[in-house]
Design an enzyme around this catalytic site. Structure first.
Site, PDB file in Angstrom:
ATOM      1  N   ASP A  11      47.392  42.277  47.262  1.00 21.64           N
ATOM      2  CA  ASP A  11      47.792  41.017  47.866  1.00 21.64           C
ATOM      3  C   ASP A  11      49.179  41.227  48.465  1.00 21.64           C
ATOM      4  O   ASP A  11      49.949  42.065  47.985  1.00 21.64           O
ATOM      5  CB  ASP A  11      47.805  39.896  46.818  1.00 21.64           C
ATOM      6  CG  ASP A  11      48.002  38.525  47.460  1.00 21.64           C
ATOM      7  OD1 ASP A  11      47.920  38.441  48.712  1.00 21.64           O
ATOM      8  OD2 ASP A  11      48.248  37.559  46.731  1.00 21.64           O
ATOM      9  N   SER A  12      49.488  40.458  49.494  1.00 23.74           N
ATOM     10  CA  SER A  12      50.777  40.644  50.169  1.00 23.74           C
ATOM     11  C   SER A  12      51.937  40.265  49.263  1.00 23.74           C
ATOM     12  O   SER A  12      53.041  40.738  49.440  1.00 23.74           O
ATOM     13  CB  SER A  12      50.822  39.786  51.425  1.00 23.74           C
ATOM     14  OG  SER A  12      50.892  38.412  51.056  1.00 23.74           O
ATOM     15  N   GLY A  13      51.667  39.383  48.309  1.00 18.26           N
ATOM     16  CA  GLY A  13      52.758  38.861  47.493  1.00 18.26           C
ATOM     17  C   GLY A  13      53.290  37.551  48.041  1.00 18.26           C
ATOM     18  O   GLY A  13      54.266  37.009  47.526  1.00 18.26           O
ATOM     19  N   GLY A  14      52.636  37.042  49.074  1.00 19.42           N
ATOM     20  CA  GLY A  14      53.054  35.755  49.622  1.00 19.42           C
ATOM     21  C   GLY A  14      53.097  34.679  48.551  1.00 19.42           C
ATOM     22  O   GLY A  14      54.040  33.887  48.478  1.00 19.42           O
ATOM     23  N   PHE A  15      52.095  34.683  47.699  1.00 20.52           N
ATOM     24  CA  PHE A  15      52.035  33.673  46.642  1.00 20.52           C
ATOM     25  C   PHE A  15      53.261  33.762  45.737  1.00 20.52           C
ATOM     26  O   PHE A  15      53.865  32.744  45.387  1.00 20.52           O
ATOM     27  CB  PHE A  15      50.754  33.862  45.815  1.00 20.52           C
ATOM     28  CG  PHE A  15      50.579  32.840  44.730  1.00 20.52           C
ATOM     29  CD1 PHE A  15      50.050  31.595  45.015  1.00 20.52           C
ATOM     30  CD2 PHE A  15      50.968  33.119  43.425  1.00 20.52           C
ATOM     31  CE1 PHE A  15      49.899  30.637  44.018  1.00 20.52           C
ATOM     32  CE2 PHE A  15      50.820  32.178  42.422  1.00 20.52           C
ATOM     33  CZ  PHE A  15      50.287  30.928  42.716  1.00 20.52           C
ATOM     34  N   GLN A  18      43.382  29.342  55.513  1.00 17.15           N
ATOM     35  CA  GLN A  18      44.204  28.337  54.838  1.00 17.15           C
ATOM     36  C   GLN A  18      43.801  26.954  55.347  1.00 17.15           C
ATOM     37  O   GLN A  18      42.805  26.815  56.036  1.00 17.15           O
ATOM     38  CB  GLN A  18      45.699  28.618  55.099  1.00 17.15           C
ATOM     39  CG  GLN A  18      46.229  29.845  54.356  1.00 17.15           C
ATOM     40  CD  GLN A  18      46.319  29.636  52.845  1.00 17.15           C
ATOM     41  OE1 GLN A  18      46.082  28.545  52.328  1.00 17.15           O
ATOM     42  NE2 GLN A  18      46.627  30.710  52.117  1.00 17.15           N
ATOM     43  N   GLY A  37      44.694  29.733  49.129  1.00 16.05           N
ATOM     44  CA  GLY A  37      45.215  28.394  48.902  1.00 16.05           C
ATOM     45  C   GLY A  37      44.315  27.530  48.042  1.00 16.05           C
ATOM     46  O   GLY A  37      44.327  26.301  48.150  1.00 16.05           O
ATOM     47  N   ASP A  69      39.260  37.341  42.259  1.00 15.66           N
ATOM     48  CA  ASP A  69      40.298  37.942  41.417  1.00 15.66           C
ATOM     49  C   ASP A  69      41.022  36.810  40.715  1.00 15.66           C
ATOM     50  O   ASP A  69      41.035  35.676  41.212  1.00 15.66           O
ATOM     51  CB  ASP A  69      41.329  38.714  42.247  1.00 15.66           C
ATOM     52  CG  ASP A  69      42.352  37.780  42.875  1.00 15.66           C
ATOM     53  OD1 ASP A  69      42.009  37.111  43.872  1.00 15.66           O
ATOM     54  OD2 ASP A  69      43.474  37.672  42.355  1.00 15.66           O
ATOM     55  N   CYS A 125      27.647  40.171  24.496  1.00 16.36           N
ATOM     56  CA  CYS A 125      28.683  40.657  25.423  1.00 16.36           C
ATOM     57  C   CYS A 125      28.824  42.162  25.190  1.00 16.36           C
ATOM     58  O   CYS A 125      28.929  42.605  24.043  1.00 16.36           O
ATOM     59  CB  CYS A 125      30.014  39.952  25.180  1.00 16.36           C
ATOM     60  SG  CYS A 125      31.352  40.606  26.221  1.00 16.36           S
ATOM     61  N   CYS A 159      31.245  44.192  25.710  1.00 18.85           N
ATOM     62  CA  CYS A 159      32.599  44.762  25.612  1.00 18.85           C
ATOM     63  C   CYS A 159      32.886  45.294  24.201  1.00 18.85           C
ATOM     64  O   CYS A 159      32.223  44.940  23.232  1.00 18.85           O
ATOM     65  CB  CYS A 159      33.641  43.742  26.039  1.00 18.85           C
ATOM     66  SG  CYS A 159      34.232  42.666  24.734  1.00 18.85           S
ATOM     67  N   CYS A 212      33.482  42.685  21.417  1.00 11.96           N
ATOM     68  CA  CYS A 212      32.319  41.971  20.880  1.00 11.96           C
ATOM     69  C   CYS A 212      31.313  42.893  20.209  1.00 11.96           C
ATOM     70  O   CYS A 212      30.562  42.458  19.340  1.00 11.96           O
ATOM     71  CB  CYS A 212      31.633  41.179  21.992  1.00 11.96           C
ATOM     72  SG  CYS A 212      32.692  39.896  22.673  1.00 11.96           S
ATOM     73  N   HIS A 216      37.997  41.585  26.484  1.00 11.24           N
ATOM     74  CA  HIS A 216      36.796  40.737  26.472  1.00 11.24           C
ATOM     75  C   HIS A 216      36.768  39.812  27.691  1.00 11.24           C
ATOM     76  O   HIS A 216      35.741  39.703  28.366  1.00 11.24           O
ATOM     77  CB  HIS A 216      36.711  39.890  25.202  1.00 11.24           C
ATOM     78  CG  HIS A 216      35.739  38.761  25.360  1.00 11.24           C
ATOM     79  ND1 HIS A 216      34.377  38.947  25.338  1.00 11.24           N
ATOM     80  CD2 HIS A 216      35.945  37.443  25.648  1.00 11.24           C
ATOM     81  CE1 HIS A 216      33.788  37.785  25.580  1.00 11.24           C
ATOM     82  NE2 HIS A 216      34.704  36.860  25.773  1.00 11.24           N
TER      83      HIS A 216
HETATM   84 ZN   LIG Z   1      33.173  40.593  24.800  1.00 12.71          ZN
END
Ligand SMILES: [Zn+2]
Length: 409
Positions: A92-96, A220, A248, A298, A336, A338, A341, A367
């Site tokens: 990401d540009s980092g604008g946020f 936007q 946004g 993301d 799950c 992972c 779990c 998780h």
């Molecule tokens: Zn899990």
């Protein structure tokens, strides 16, 4: 031929099963991309993130620019070599982040002047400088600099920010093309202490060749349908793109407004490119958005909430410190895949959090990340087998049945 491509096979309404090809591999979509703001998914190793099923990960140009510096990342071989993640990556540009520094920044047509949150130093962030930074860092997909405002901003302010973002996109594209054509600046010279391992070795001639990257524009326009459509049309008029982001969102607007925005842009964005909804990562939002044609997601929520002791489950969010877990021998989430779990039970997980053991933060972060990745794997399976509508309706019904706060027995 482009180094980036997208193809789809099975559709269900606006949802589709797809494959996004990048120079570092193919991403099956819909997919959730874990966020490694500082070049690491907080608390997790590359091996753990890979085992969780991640196909593509994010990093943040703003944070890497400030520390260790985009030129340093480049000297260390670029973001893939630096982090040891050899799959697709996006910055990401980092604008946020820049716009979040409301008292430390000044916005003009040229760009944003801000003070570092680390040491107070002054920096100029312009569409051109952001392209140079992201080209030095070297992720596969890089994002334009855009102007962000609050989710519920009124029409006039939303329109001004959206139109400025379009002008900034054009400047990003021009600088991106210039770097592609002319190469990057001279390679940095860093002194390596005697006895230390050397920096990645470059010769000047090859180092100036920029990596194969793709620039994504960002739609936007706040919660105003006409502005969202105008933004999407402006982006399509400005060039051809390998993917288009919707930005946004999840910045203070209601969930119905968020979903309505996706429905507004769905028919405008060509179905030939992947759609990436930025910064939205709650389980129900993912499923709702896939239904509305989104392919990539993301969010920092899974690791942030994992560190706070909050787990994503099919029945809503659950606080693992709850006393009911004291002697609960069941896995956090049945089925799950992972490590948290499959290997540990709720009683142990609760104990780790109550005792403030760092393994608890790591397991729960793992998780939450794995859980979002797995929901998207399930969505792909349902699309492939022609049962996506049934699957997504059942999934949402169960998630919401537990109530907004989420309760498990
Ligand atoms: Zn899990």
């Amino acid at each position: 031929m482009s180094d980036f491509s997208f193809r789809t096979s099975h559709d269900a309404g606006s949802a589709r099963l797809g494959w996004f090809s990048t120079p570092h591999g193919v991403v099956e979509t819909p997919a959730f991309m874990p966020v490694g703001t500082h070049g690491t998914i907080k608390g997790l190793s590359v091996e753990e993130v890979t085992a969780a099923g991640a196909q593509m990960i994010l990093s943040n140009a703003y944070h890497l620019y400030l520390r260790p510096g985009d030129m340093m990342v480049r000297a260390l071989g670029g973001l893939h070599a630096f982090t040891r993640w050899d799959g697709p990556m996006l910055t990401d540009s980092g604008g946020f982040q820049v716009f979040s520094l409301s008292s430390l920044r000044k916005v003009t047509e040229d760009g944003v002047v801000f003070q570092s949150h680390i040491d107070g130093s002054r920096h100029d962030y312009t569409p051109e400088s952001v392209m140079r930074i992201e080209r030095n860092i070297g992720a596969d997909v890089i994002m334009q600099l855009d102007e962000l405002i609050a989710g519920q901003a009124e029409y006039g302010a939303s329109q001004a920010a959206m139109e400025r973002s379009l002008r900034w996109l054009e400047r990003c594209r021009i600088e991106f093309d210039r770097i592609t054509r002319d190469g990057r600046g001279a390679p940095p010279q860093f002194e390596v202490p005697v006895g230390a391992p050397p920096m990645a070795t470059h010769d000047a001639a090859t180092d100036i060749i920029p990596p194969r990257q793709s620039l994504f524009p960002i739609i936007q326009g706040g919660v105003h349908p006409a502005l969202r459509v105008a933004s999407a049309r402006g982006i399509l008029d400005a060039g051809t793109w390998d993917g288009i982001a919707i930005g946004g969102l999840s910045v203070g607007e209601s969930k119905p407004d968020m979903y309505a925005t996706l429905e507004v842009v769905d028919p405008v964005i060509p179905r030939t490119v992947p759609r990436y909804m930025m910064g939205v990562g709650f389980p129900d939002d993912l499923v709702e958005a896939v239904r509305r044609g989104v392919d990539l997601f993301d969010c920092v929520a899974p690791t942030r909430m994992g560190r706070n002791g909050t787990a994503f489950t099919p029945d809503g969010k659950v606080q693992v410190r709850r006393s009911a877990f004291r002697n609960d021998r069941r896995p956090l989430v049945e089925d799950c895949p992972c490590e948290c779990c499959t290997r540990y039970d709720r009683a142990y997980l609760r104990h780790l959090f109550v005792s403030e053991e760092m393994l608890g933060l790591r397991l729960l972060s793992l998780h939450n990340v794995a859980y979002l990745i797995d929901i998207m794997r399930q969505a792909r399976g349902a699309l492939r087998e022609g049962r996506f509508q049934t699957w997504s309706s059942a999934w949402l019904a169960r998630y919401h049945a537990a109530g907004a706060h989420g309760v498990t027995t």
